[in-house]
Design a protein around this motif. Structure first.
Motif, mmCIF file in Angstrom:
data_model
loop_
_atom_site.group_PDB
_atom_site.id
_atom_site.type_symbol
_atom_site.label_atom_id
_atom_site.label_comp_id
_atom_site.label_asym_id
_atom_site.label_seq_id
_atom_site.Cartn_x
_atom_site.Cartn_y
_atom_site.Cartn_z
ATOM 1 N N UNK A 187 26.553 -1.531 13.361
ATOM 2 C CA UNK A 187 25.155 -1.824 13.586
ATOM 3 C C UNK A 187 24.468 -0.683 13.247
ATOM 4 N N UNK A 188 25.179 0.530 13.304
ATOM 5 C CA UNK A 188 24.626 1.717 12.700
ATOM 6 C C UNK A 188 24.535 2.034 11.264
ATOM 7 N N UNK A 189 25.570 1.222 10.610
ATOM 8 C CA UNK A 189 25.525 1.126 9.125
ATOM 9 C C UNK A 189 24.443 0.125 8.684
ATOM 10 N N UNK A 190 24.187 -0.970 9.490
ATOM 11 C CA UNK A 190 23.401 -1.903 8.953
ATOM 12 C C UNK A 190 21.792 -1.465 8.767
ATOM 13 N N UNK A 191 21.465 -0.856 9.847
ATOM 14 C CA UNK A 191 20.094 -0.414 10.148
ATOM 15 C C UNK A 191 19.605 0.319 8.806
ATOM 16 N N UNK A 192 20.187 1.318 8.457
ATOM 17 C CA UNK A 192 19.892 2.205 7.044
ATOM 18 C C UNK A 192 20.002 1.255 5.767
ATOM 19 N N UNK A 193 21.280 0.508 5.923
ATOM 20 C CA UNK A 193 21.354 -0.395 4.596
ATOM 21 C C UNK A 193 20.371 -1.329 4.395
ATOM 22 N N UNK A 194 19.857 -2.047 5.627
ATOM 23 C CA UNK A 194 18.722 -2.916 5.374
ATOM 24 C C UNK A 194 17.122 -2.226 5.015
ATOM 25 N N UNK A 195 17.282 -0.927 5.545
ATOM 26 C CA UNK A 195 15.968 -0.202 5.368
ATOM 27 C C UNK A 195 16.021 0.663 3.826
ATOM 28 N N UNK A 196 17.006 0.409 3.122
ATOM 29 C CA UNK A 196 17.517 0.855 1.921
ATOM 30 C C UNK A 196 17.557 2.388 1.709
ATOM 31 N N UNK A 197 17.945 2.875 2.910
ATOM 32 C CA UNK A 197 18.371 4.229 3.103
ATOM 33 C C UNK A 197 19.643 4.529 2.683
ATOM 34 N N UNK A 198 19.935 4.963 1.372
ATOM 35 C CA UNK A 198 21.340 4.950 1.006
ATOM 36 C C UNK A 198 21.868 6.132 1.610
ATOM 37 N N UNK A 199 21.297 7.256 1.689
ATOM 38 C CA UNK A 199 22.037 8.444 2.209
ATOM 39 C C UNK A 199 22.355 8.212 3.520
ATOM 40 N N UNK A 200 21.642 7.644 4.438
ATOM 41 C CA UNK A 200 21.904 7.485 5.945
ATOM 42 C C UNK A 200 23.081 6.511 5.946
ATOM 43 N N UNK A 201 22.877 5.362 5.178
ATOM 44 C CA UNK A 201 23.938 4.211 5.341
ATOM 45 C C UNK A 201 25.250 4.933 4.834
ATOM 46 N N UNK A 202 25.337 5.573 3.859
ATOM 47 C CA UNK A 202 26.508 6.351 3.397
ATOM 48 C C UNK A 202 27.262 7.157 4.542
ATOM 49 N N UNK A 203 26.341 7.990 5.042
ATOM 50 C CA UNK A 203 26.858 8.767 6.180
ATOM 51 C C UNK A 203 27.151 8.038 7.585
ATOM 52 N N UNK A 204 26.562 6.950 7.773
ATOM 53 C CA UNK A 204 27.214 6.173 8.760
ATOM 54 C C UNK A 204 28.283 5.373 8.397
ATOM 55 N N UNK A 205 28.650 5.139 7.135
ATOM 56 C CA UNK A 205 29.820 4.522 6.967
ATOM 57 C C UNK A 205 31.053 5.648 7.025
ATOM 58 N N UNK A 206 30.571 6.737 6.593
ATOM 59 C CA UNK A 206 31.670 7.814 6.585
ATOM 60 C C UNK A 206 32.092 8.053 8.155
ATOM 61 N N UNK A 207 31.315 8.229 8.963
ATOM 62 C CA UNK A 207 31.492 8.099 10.289
ATOM 63 C C UNK A 207 32.278 7.111 10.928
ATOM 64 N N UNK A 208 31.955 5.760 10.461
ATOM 65 C CA UNK A 208 32.739 4.862 10.775
ATOM 66 C C UNK A 208 34.128 4.803 10.425
#
Length: 237
Positions: A187-208
């Protein structure tokens, strides 16, 4: 045992045999390193040897069985600590890049599929007393594959898929490394992904990926891989 004979069409029978043998290998009721005799399995399932051979060829492509010259097939050994670290190093190279590309592309139909997959994962964990590790593993594999699809690089997607990472991590520690933490992190990956926030999505994936690796490493530190009870002949399914 209920016979599989008489099922139609032929592909349906082959898929049933594949699902059955794959399930036993994943759960450990066919333990790592055990030889799988084609004729014995065919006799147990009351089918011809042909769908059993086809299944073993498919399982070999998934890395779940090895074919040994003049000795037939055996279930592969479990991953060791170094193997797992290598897989997570690959994940860290590929998955943050993939989610960044997916966020930049923002393909609406694929984003919707990812939303739906996350909801399926959430449904699996609504009652923590009935979490199915096998179903969570399948969700995890689908979720990450959809992100690779959304990234739009089929070569990277197929290269990663050939590692069958999720299958082998699940097989190693299926009762320990898949839980509701996995869904929360998705869920933490999906939220920025849907918002088009590439930086936040990338960081969420790294944490995951780092959190997932830590969970599996704790498993290595705490106990031997769990296996279901085994009672003799690997053909006794």
């Amino acid at each position: 045992m209920t016979s599989l004979q008489g099922m139609a069409p032929r592909q349906e029978l082959a898929d049933e045999v594949h699902a059955l043998l794959r399930g036993h290998i994943m759960r450990g009721t066919i333990p790592p390193g055990v030889r799988i005799n084609i004729e014995d399995v065919a006799r147990q399932l009351n089918v011809s040897p042909t769908p059993v051979r086809e299944t073993l060829a498919r399982l070999e492509s998934e890395g779940l069985v090895d074919r040994q010259p003049r000795r037939g097939y055996r279930a592969t050994e479990l991953l060791d600590r170094d193997d797992v670290r290598d897989l997570y190093e690959l994940r860290m190279l590929l998955e943050p890049h993939a989610v960044e590309a997916a966020a930049n592309r923002a393909d609406a139909p694929l984003l919707q599929l990812i939303r739906e997959e996350l909801e399926r994962g959430r449904e699996l964990t609504r009652d923590t007393s009935t979490i199915s590790p096998a179903e969570l593993s399948a969700h995890d594999e689908r979720f990450h594959d959809l992100i690779f699809q959304a990234a739009g690089n089929e070569l990277i997607r197929q290269s990663y898929a050939r590692t069958h990472c999720h299958l082998h991590i699940f097989r190693l520690a299926y009762s320990d490394s898949y839980d509701d933490h996995t869904i929360l992190e998705h869920g933490q990956i999906l939220a920025p992904l849907v918002a088009g926030d590439a930086e936040a999505a990338t960081e969420a994936m790294r944490r995951h990926v780092l959190s997932s690796e830590a969970r599996v490493m704790r498993y290595f530190d705490s106990q031997e891989p769990k296996k279901a009870a085994w009672h003799g002949n690997p053909a006794t399914l």
